[in-house]
Design a protein around this motif. Structure first.
Motif, PDB file in Angstrom:
ATOM      1  N   MET A   1       0.844  -1.170   0.000  1.00 23.30           N
ATOM      2  CA  MET A   1       0.000   0.000   0.000  1.00 23.30           C
ATOM      3  C   MET A   1       0.893   1.239   0.000  1.00 23.30           C
ATOM      4  SD  MET A   1      -3.142   0.943   2.548  1.00 23.30           S
ATOM      5  CE  MET A   1      -2.416   1.917   3.832  1.00 23.30           C
ATOM      6  N   ARG A   2       0.430   2.276  -0.666  1.00 29.32           N
ATOM      7  CA  ARG A   2       1.174   3.530  -0.732  1.00 29.32           C
ATOM      8  C   ARG A   2       0.596   4.529   0.252  1.00 29.32           C
ATOM      9  NH1 ARG A   2       5.802   2.770  -3.041  1.00 29.32           N
ATOM     10  NH2 ARG A   2       5.955   4.997  -3.276  1.00 29.32           N
ATOM     11  N   LEU A   3       1.454   5.329   0.862  1.00 28.64           N
ATOM     12  CA  LEU A   3       1.052   6.417   1.745  1.00 28.64           C
ATOM     13  C   LEU A   3       1.391   7.723   1.046  1.00 28.64           C
ATOM     14  CD1 LEU A   3       2.445   5.146   5.154  1.00 28.64           C
ATOM     15  CD2 LEU A   3       0.110   4.978   4.292  1.00 28.64           C
ATOM     16  N   ILE A   4       0.394   8.561   0.893  1.00 32.75           N
ATOM     17  CA  ILE A   4       0.572   9.846   0.221  1.00 32.75           C
ATOM     18  C   ILE A   4       0.398  10.946   1.263  1.00 32.75           C
ATOM     19  CG2 ILE A   4      -0.255  11.354  -1.623  1.00 32.75           C
ATOM     20  CD1 ILE A   4      -1.357   8.677  -2.906  1.00 32.75           C
ATOM     21  N   GLY A   5       1.376  11.822   1.339  1.00 29.90           N
ATOM     22  CA  GLY A   5       1.354  12.893   2.323  1.00 29.90           C
ATOM     23  C   GLY A   5       0.181  13.842   2.129  1.00 29.90           C
ATOM     24  N   GLN A   6      -0.110  14.584   3.159  1.00 33.78           N
ATOM     25  CA  GLN A   6      -1.232  15.516   3.190  1.00 33.78           C
ATOM     26  C   GLN A   6      -1.177  16.521   2.043  1.00 33.78           C
ATOM     27  OE1 GLN A   6      -1.252  18.136   6.658  1.00 33.78           O
ATOM     28  NE2 GLN A   6      -3.353  17.489   7.063  1.00 33.78           N
ATOM     29  N   THR A   7       0.003  16.951   1.670  1.00 35.99           N
ATOM     30  CA  THR A   7       0.136  17.936   0.588  1.00 35.99           C
ATOM     31  C   THR A   7       0.292  17.279  -0.782  1.00 35.99           C
ATOM     32  OG1 THR A   7       2.529  18.050   0.907  1.00 35.99           O
ATOM     33  CG2 THR A   7       1.173  19.644   2.115  1.00 35.99           C
ATOM     34  N   GLY A   8       0.424  15.963  -0.803  1.00 36.22           N
ATOM     35  CA  GLY A   8       0.536  15.245  -2.059  1.00 36.22           C
ATOM     36  C   GLY A   8       1.944  15.161  -2.615  1.00 36.22           C
ATOM     37  N   ASP A   9       2.917  15.698  -1.912  1.00 33.03           N
ATOM     38  CA  ASP A   9       4.277  15.707  -2.452  1.00 33.03           C
ATOM     39  C   ASP A   9       5.143  14.550  -1.957  1.00 33.03           C
ATOM     40  OD1 ASP A   9       4.359  16.687   0.114  1.00 33.03           O
ATOM     41  OD2 ASP A   9       5.783  18.287  -0.313  1.00 33.03           O
ATOM     42  N   ILE A  10       4.600  13.692  -1.121  1.00 31.55           N
ATOM     43  CA  ILE A  10       5.327  12.522  -0.620  1.00 31.55           C
ATOM     44  C   ILE A  10       4.495  11.282  -0.899  1.00 31.55           C
ATOM     45  CG2 ILE A  10       6.208  11.364   1.448  1.00 31.55           C
ATOM     46  CD1 ILE A  10       6.670  14.169   2.616  1.00 31.55           C
ATOM     47  N   ASP A  11       5.150  10.241  -1.390  1.00 34.10           N
ATOM     48  CA  ASP A  11       4.501   8.969  -1.708  1.00 34.10           C
ATOM     49  C   ASP A  11       5.488   7.871  -1.328  1.00 34.10           C
ATOM     50  OD1 ASP A  11       3.640   6.619  -3.039  1.00 34.10           O
ATOM     51  OD2 ASP A  11       2.638   7.790  -4.579  1.00 34.10           O
ATOM     52  N   ILE A  12       5.176   7.153  -0.238  1.00 37.35           N
ATOM     53  CA  ILE A  12       6.093   6.130   0.260  1.00 37.35           C
ATOM     54  C   ILE A  12       5.347   4.817   0.466  1.00 37.35           C
ATOM     55  CG2 ILE A  12       7.657   7.772   1.370  1.00 37.35           C
ATOM     56  CD1 ILE A  12       6.309   7.070   4.050  1.00 37.35           C
ATOM     57  N   PRO A  13       6.064   3.688   0.500  1.00 50.93           N
ATOM     58  CA  PRO A  13       5.415   2.404   0.773  1.00 50.93           C
ATOM     59  C   PRO A  13       5.128   2.213   2.260  1.00 50.93           C
ATOM     60  CG  PRO A  13       7.742   2.060   0.351  1.00 50.93           C
ATOM     61  CD  PRO A  13       7.466   3.527   0.126  1.00 50.93           C
ATOM     62  N   TYR A  14       3.933   1.792   2.576  1.00 52.39           N
ATOM     63  CA  TYR A  14       3.544   1.538   3.967  1.00 52.39           C
ATOM     64  C   TYR A  14       4.364   0.399   4.560  1.00 52.39           C
ATOM     65  CZ  TYR A  14       0.481   0.639   7.975  1.00 52.39           C
ATOM     66  OH  TYR A  14      -0.018   0.466   9.231  1.00 52.39           O
ATOM     67  N   GLU A  15       4.617  -0.623   3.767  1.00 56.95           N
ATOM     68  CA  GLU A  15       5.248  -1.838   4.245  1.00 56.95           C
ATOM     69  C   GLU A  15       6.681  -1.623   4.740  1.00 56.95           C
ATOM     70  OE1 GLU A  15       3.458  -1.510   1.512  1.00 56.95           O
ATOM     71  OE2 GLU A  15       1.747  -2.800   1.945  1.00 56.95           O
ATOM     72  N   SER A  16       7.337  -0.571   4.311  1.00 57.77           N
ATOM     73  CA  SER A  16       8.699  -0.317   4.792  1.00 57.77           C
ATOM     74  C   SER A  16       8.767   0.985   5.597  1.00 57.77           C
ATOM     75  CB  SER A  16       9.676  -0.266   3.622  1.00 57.77           C
ATOM     76  OG  SER A  16       9.354   0.803   2.763  1.00 57.77           O
ATOM     77  N   SER A  17       7.652   1.336   6.222  1.00 56.89           N
ATOM     78  CA  SER A  17       7.576   2.569   6.999  1.00 56.89           C
ATOM     79  C   SER A  17       6.983   2.297   8.374  1.00 56.89           C
ATOM     80  CB  SER A  17       6.689   3.588   6.282  1.00 56.89           C
ATOM     81  OG  SER A  17       7.164   3.838   4.990  1.00 56.89           O
ATOM     82  N   THR A  18       7.329   3.151   9.296  1.00 56.30           N
ATOM     83  CA  THR A  18       6.708   3.158  10.612  1.00 56.30           C
ATOM     84  C   THR A  18       5.996   4.495  10.749  1.00 56.30           C
ATOM     85  OG1 THR A  18       8.458   1.793  11.534  1.00 56.30           O
ATOM     86  CG2 THR A  18       7.129   3.058  13.095  1.00 56.30           C
ATOM     87  N   ILE A  19       4.716   4.451  11.084  1.00 58.89           N
ATOM     88  CA  ILE A  19       3.908   5.669  11.206  1.00 58.89           C
ATOM     89  C   ILE A  19       3.719   5.958  12.691  1.00 58.89           C
ATOM     90  CG2 ILE A  19       1.748   6.795  10.570  1.00 58.89           C
ATOM     91  CD1 ILE A  19       3.543   5.838   8.211  1.00 58.89           C
ATOM     92  N   VAL A  20       3.972   7.210  13.073  1.00 61.19           N
ATOM     93  CA  VAL A  20       3.905   7.607  14.473  1.00 61.19           C
ATOM     94  C   VAL A  20       3.091   8.893  14.589  1.00 61.19           C
ATOM     95  CG1 VAL A  20       5.273   8.318  16.471  1.00 61.19           C
ATOM     96  CG2 VAL A  20       6.182   6.618  14.881  1.00 61.19           C
ATOM     97  N   ARG A  21       2.198   8.924  15.588  1.00 66.84           N
ATOM     98  CA  ARG A  21       1.483  10.158  15.893  1.00 66.84           C
ATOM     99  C   ARG A  21       2.133  10.772  17.114  1.00 66.84           C
ATOM    100  NH1 ARG A  21      -1.583  11.876  19.594  1.00 66.84           N
ATOM    101  NH2 ARG A  21      -1.921   9.814  20.481  1.00 66.84           N
ATOM    102  N   ALA A  22       2.499  12.019  17.002  1.00 65.94           N
ATOM    103  CA  ALA A  22       3.075  12.768  18.117  1.00 65.94           C
ATOM    104  C   ALA A  22       2.228  14.018  18.293  1.00 65.94           C
ATOM    105  CB  ALA A  22       4.525  13.125  17.836  1.00 65.94           C
ATOM    106  N   GLY A  23       1.238  13.922  19.166  1.00 68.05           N
ATOM    107  CA  GLY A  23       0.317  15.040  19.340  1.00 68.05           C
ATOM    108  C   GLY A  23      -0.509  15.242  18.089  1.00 68.05           C
ATOM    109  N   GLU A  24      -0.405  16.409  17.492  1.00 66.30           N
ATOM    110  CA  GLU A  24      -1.178  16.751  16.296  1.00 66.30           C
ATOM    111  C   GLU A  24      -0.437  16.409  14.998  1.00 66.30           C
ATOM    112  OE1 GLU A  24      -0.262  19.235  18.536  1.00 66.30           O
ATOM    113  OE2 GLU A  24      -2.046  19.141  19.776  1.00 66.30           O
ATOM    114  N   LEU A  25       0.736  15.852  15.119  1.00 65.08           N
ATOM    115  CA  LEU A  25       1.594  15.579  13.970  1.00 65.08           C
ATOM    116  C   LEU A  25       1.649  14.077  13.693  1.00 65.08           C
ATOM    117  CD1 LEU A  25       3.627  17.154  12.117  1.00 65.08           C
ATOM    118  CD2 LEU A  25       5.384  16.495  13.761  1.00 65.08           C
TER     119      LEU A  25
END
Length: 86
Positions: free
Chosen positions: A1-25
């Motif tokens: 699966m692909r992850l596309i950033g909020q502004t649309g300028d980043i597109d990375i694979p979910y499978e090789s990423s770690t997603i972290v929420r830090a407060g509002e970020l």
């Protein structure tokens, strides 16, 4: 699966990423990302939200999309919504 950033300028694979929420970020750490600004930086801002509750809601949305992609064996993408879309 692909992850596309909020502004649309980043597109990375979910499978090789770690997603972290830090407060509002929401940030991703990806082993495949190369930053032309800082070679050693692997922290990628995927979305910024006005409240922590909105960021938590987006994380839940991401989990549901990923679950659906895996259980239904389809290729999918998730674009982090803008703050006013949450």
């Amino acid at each position: 699966m692909r992850l596309i950033g909020q502004t649309g300028d980043i597109d990375i694979p979910y499978e090789s990423s770690t997603i972290v929420r830090a407060g509002e970020l929401i940030v991703a750490y990806s082993v495949n990302y190369y930053s032309s600004i800082n070679y050693y930086s692997k922290k990628i801002v995927m979305g910024m939200y006005y409240t922590e509750e909105k960021a938590k809601k987006v994380m839940g949305m991401l989990r549901r999309v990923y679950h659906d992609a895996v259980t239904h064996d389809n290729v999918s993408a998730f674009r982090f919504p803008k703050d006013d879309e949450v």
